[in-house]
Design a protein around this motif. Sequence first.
Motif, PDB file in Angstrom:
ATOM      1  N   PRO A   1     -11.127 -11.273 -29.607  1.00 47.70           N
ATOM      2  CA  PRO A   1     -10.823 -12.323 -30.596  1.00 47.70           C
ATOM      3  C   PRO A   1     -11.703 -13.592 -30.363  1.00 47.70           C
ATOM      4  O   PRO A   1     -12.110 -13.966 -29.178  1.00 47.70           O
ATOM      5  CB  PRO A   1      -9.416 -12.508 -30.162  1.00 47.70           C
ATOM      6  CG  PRO A   1      -9.135 -11.965 -28.796  1.00 47.70           C
ATOM      7  CD  PRO A   1     -10.042 -10.601 -28.919  1.00 47.70           C
ATOM      8  N   ARG A   2     -12.149 -14.243 -31.250  1.00 46.33           N
ATOM      9  CA  ARG A   2     -12.705 -15.496 -31.141  1.00 46.33           C
ATOM     10  C   ARG A   2     -11.873 -16.559 -30.722  1.00 46.33           C
ATOM     11  O   ARG A   2     -10.714 -16.712 -30.719  1.00 46.33           O
ATOM     12  CB  ARG A   2     -13.409 -15.785 -32.797  1.00 46.33           C
ATOM     13  CG  ARG A   2     -14.194 -14.698 -33.291  1.00 46.33           C
ATOM     14  CD  ARG A   2     -14.910 -15.233 -34.324  1.00 46.33           C
ATOM     15  NE  ARG A   2     -16.213 -15.726 -33.977  1.00 46.33           N
ATOM     16  CZ  ARG A   2     -17.343 -15.308 -33.707  1.00 46.33           C
ATOM     17  NH1 ARG A   2     -17.451 -13.905 -33.787  1.00 46.33           N
ATOM     18  NH2 ARG A   2     -18.389 -15.908 -33.179  1.00 46.33           N
ATOM     19  N   GLY A   3     -12.533 -17.647 -30.014  1.00 45.55           N
ATOM     20  CA  GLY A   3     -11.801 -18.638 -29.414  1.00 45.55           C
ATOM     21  C   GLY A   3     -11.418 -18.339 -27.810  1.00 45.55           C
ATOM     22  O   GLY A   3     -10.784 -19.342 -27.337  1.00 45.55           O
ATOM     23  N   ARG A   4     -11.599 -17.259 -27.455  1.00 47.12           N
ATOM     24  CA  ARG A   4     -11.640 -16.829 -26.190  1.00 47.12           C
ATOM     25  C   ARG A   4     -12.850 -16.506 -25.686  1.00 47.12           C
ATOM     26  O   ARG A   4     -13.849 -16.200 -26.188  1.00 47.12           O
ATOM     27  CB  ARG A   4     -10.536 -15.891 -25.941  1.00 47.12           C
ATOM     28  CG  ARG A   4      -9.187 -16.148 -26.538  1.00 47.12           C
ATOM     29  CD  ARG A   4      -8.123 -15.085 -26.013  1.00 47.12           C
ATOM     30  NE  ARG A   4      -6.854 -15.310 -26.722  1.00 47.12           N
ATOM     31  CZ  ARG A   4      -5.761 -14.589 -26.540  1.00 47.12           C
ATOM     32  NH1 ARG A   4      -5.787 -13.285 -25.850  1.00 47.12           N
ATOM     33  NH2 ARG A   4      -4.663 -14.887 -27.032  1.00 47.12           N
ATOM     34  N   LYS A   5     -13.041 -16.563 -24.275  1.00 52.66           N
ATOM     35  CA  LYS A   5     -14.294 -16.137 -23.577  1.00 52.66           C
ATOM     36  C   LYS A   5     -14.500 -14.613 -23.854  1.00 52.66           C
ATOM     37  O   LYS A   5     -13.515 -13.897 -23.754  1.00 52.66           O
ATOM     38  CB  LYS A   5     -14.205 -16.514 -21.930  1.00 52.66           C
ATOM     39  CG  LYS A   5     -15.371 -15.888 -21.090  1.00 52.66           C
ATOM     40  CD  LYS A   5     -15.419 -16.289 -19.616  1.00 52.66           C
ATOM     41  CE  LYS A   5     -16.339 -15.729 -19.210  1.00 52.66           C
ATOM     42  NZ  LYS A   5     -16.345 -16.057 -17.718  1.00 52.66           N
TER      43      LYS A   5
ATOM     44  N   ASN B   1      -4.024  -6.391 -20.448  1.00 53.99           N
ATOM     45  CA  ASN B   1      -2.774  -5.625 -20.590  1.00 53.99           C
ATOM     46  C   ASN B   1      -2.863  -4.840 -21.931  1.00 53.99           C
ATOM     47  O   ASN B   1      -3.308  -5.352 -23.027  1.00 53.99           O
ATOM     48  CB  ASN B   1      -1.667  -6.487 -20.449  1.00 53.99           C
ATOM     49  CG  ASN B   1      -1.432  -6.965 -18.966  1.00 53.99           C
ATOM     50  OD1 ASN B   1      -1.584  -6.330 -18.201  1.00 53.99           O
ATOM     51  ND2 ASN B   1      -1.570  -8.408 -18.826  1.00 53.99           N
ATOM     52  N   LEU B   2      -2.123  -3.813 -22.033  1.00 54.99           N
ATOM     53  CA  LEU B   2      -1.741  -3.054 -23.382  1.00 54.99           C
ATOM     54  C   LEU B   2      -0.544  -3.712 -23.818  1.00 54.99           C
ATOM     55  O   LEU B   2       0.409  -4.003 -23.389  1.00 54.99           O
ATOM     56  CB  LEU B   2      -1.380  -1.570 -23.173  1.00 54.99           C
ATOM     57  CG  LEU B   2      -1.240  -0.519 -24.529  1.00 54.99           C
ATOM     58  CD1 LEU B   2      -2.383  -0.649 -25.044  1.00 54.99           C
ATOM     59  CD2 LEU B   2      -0.605   0.743 -23.950  1.00 54.99           C
ATOM     60  N   ARG B   3      -0.584  -3.852 -25.205  1.00 57.69           N
ATOM     61  CA  ARG B   3       0.484  -4.312 -25.999  1.00 57.69           C
ATOM     62  C   ARG B   3       1.739  -3.678 -25.989  1.00 57.69           C
ATOM     63  O   ARG B   3       1.586  -2.624 -26.533  1.00 57.69           O
ATOM     64  CB  ARG B   3      -0.077  -5.170 -27.492  1.00 57.69           C
ATOM     65  CG  ARG B   3       1.049  -5.886 -28.207  1.00 57.69           C
ATOM     66  CD  ARG B   3       0.319  -6.258 -29.588  1.00 57.69           C
ATOM     67  NE  ARG B   3       1.415  -7.052 -30.271  1.00 57.69           N
ATOM     68  CZ  ARG B   3       1.293  -7.410 -31.539  1.00 57.69           C
ATOM     69  NH1 ARG B   3      -0.104  -7.290 -32.096  1.00 57.69           N
ATOM     70  NH2 ARG B   3       1.814  -8.344 -32.061  1.00 57.69           N
TER      71      ARG B   3
ATOM     72  N   SER C   1     -10.064 -11.136 -23.266  1.00 59.59           N
ATOM     73  CA  SER C   1      -8.930 -10.312 -23.772  1.00 59.59           C
ATOM     74  C   SER C   1      -9.493  -9.583 -24.869  1.00 59.59           C
ATOM     75  O   SER C   1     -10.289 -10.213 -25.782  1.00 59.59           O
ATOM     76  CB  SER C   1      -7.916 -11.351 -24.442  1.00 59.59           C
ATOM     77  OG  SER C   1      -6.857 -10.791 -25.180  1.00 59.59           O
ATOM     78  N   CYS C   2      -9.095  -8.039 -24.743  1.00 56.72           N
ATOM     79  CA  CYS C   2      -9.942  -7.273 -25.760  1.00 56.72           C
ATOM     80  C   CYS C   2      -9.024  -6.082 -25.901  1.00 56.72           C
ATOM     81  O   CYS C   2      -8.368  -5.387 -24.989  1.00 56.72           O
ATOM     82  CB  CYS C   2     -11.249  -6.714 -25.264  1.00 56.72           C
ATOM     83  SG  CYS C   2     -11.475  -6.685 -23.547  1.00 56.72           S
TER      84      CYS C   2
END
Length: 362
Positions: free
Chosen positions: A297-301, A251-253, A305-306
């Motif tokens: 982000p690190r810590g996620r597959k 999703n877009l923030r 999320s990007c």
Amino acid sequence: MSVSPPPLKRRRLSNSKTDVGATVSVRTSTIEPLRIYSWNVNGIQPFIQKPITSFFQPKKSSPKQAKAETKATASFRDFLRRHKWPTILCLQEVKISPDDEATKLAVQKAVKSAKAEEPDYEAHFCLPSDPHNARGFGRKVYGVCTILRKDFATKHKHSVRTVDWDLEGRIQVVETEDPKLSIWNIYAVNGTDNPYKDSKTGAITGTRHDRKLAVHKHMLEEAKALEARGYGVIIAGDLNIARSRLDGHPNLRTFPQQHVVNRMDFNKKFFEADDGLEAIDTYRHIHGDEKGYTYYPRGRKFGSSCDRVDLIMCSKSLEGSLTDAGVLASEKERGPSDHVPLFATFDLEEHRPAETEAEEVQ
């Protein structure tokens, strides 16, 4: 919001007719394509060897351990070689204290060529000097570094400067006179509700959101002034803005609302308003609606999320010179960072006010 279409194919001129005896202008020299790469590295340390003084600690370590600790975990030379020696590599969020001369020298060493057959590079730094807004972590915050290929720097009359409206180490500008280009390396303000203080008095003047909007205004004014002087402007870096729904996954923030306000202000000033910059988003210009993200982000597959918050955008006058753009979206290219690199390529022969000589058509 409108999205620029892919560039039109240029018309072939080889079959155009020219009157016999007419005098035409021909270029007397050529310019190698300008290849700009940009990468928020989220800290420079993984790319350099630690200075020997960092091991002067009470705790002893074996020579084998010390050797392992000094080895860099990533390599700028490997990156430059893998991508066929870019003209300019713009790094953001290098996190170097302005007083840390040892680290700056280590970066210079890390980009220097050890082989005569490979291009050499030089590094230029813009680091925080704001006494009120860039104090955390021993001033190892923000900061940009522009890595410039030496043969390009030698061939083209160039200068490297900062801007007087930024003291946080966020913007560095490389300018050339032939062709007339102003190339910005930028790590834009990330809007938050934290206070922003006057850089001279320390008085709170608003939030970091307010500062972000003020920087948009400064950027637009500076870019338009440069265009009025005949410069083509290229802005590369982490803009901390995902421009549209295409640029956020899943999703877009949209929360808090101020992020929506910041996005609208950015798009209006740089892409949409008639009195704005009317810039070209190089990735969108080449790839249309194709999704491509730069922040992972690190810590996620990887890929779960990007966002596309890193951009290379340019003056409309450079639209015809833009030949390629892309995002290097892979875990390998992300390396030790939480962003992946992006790039844009320009064929500047058409933009250059080249020296010409008269030639009579027989």
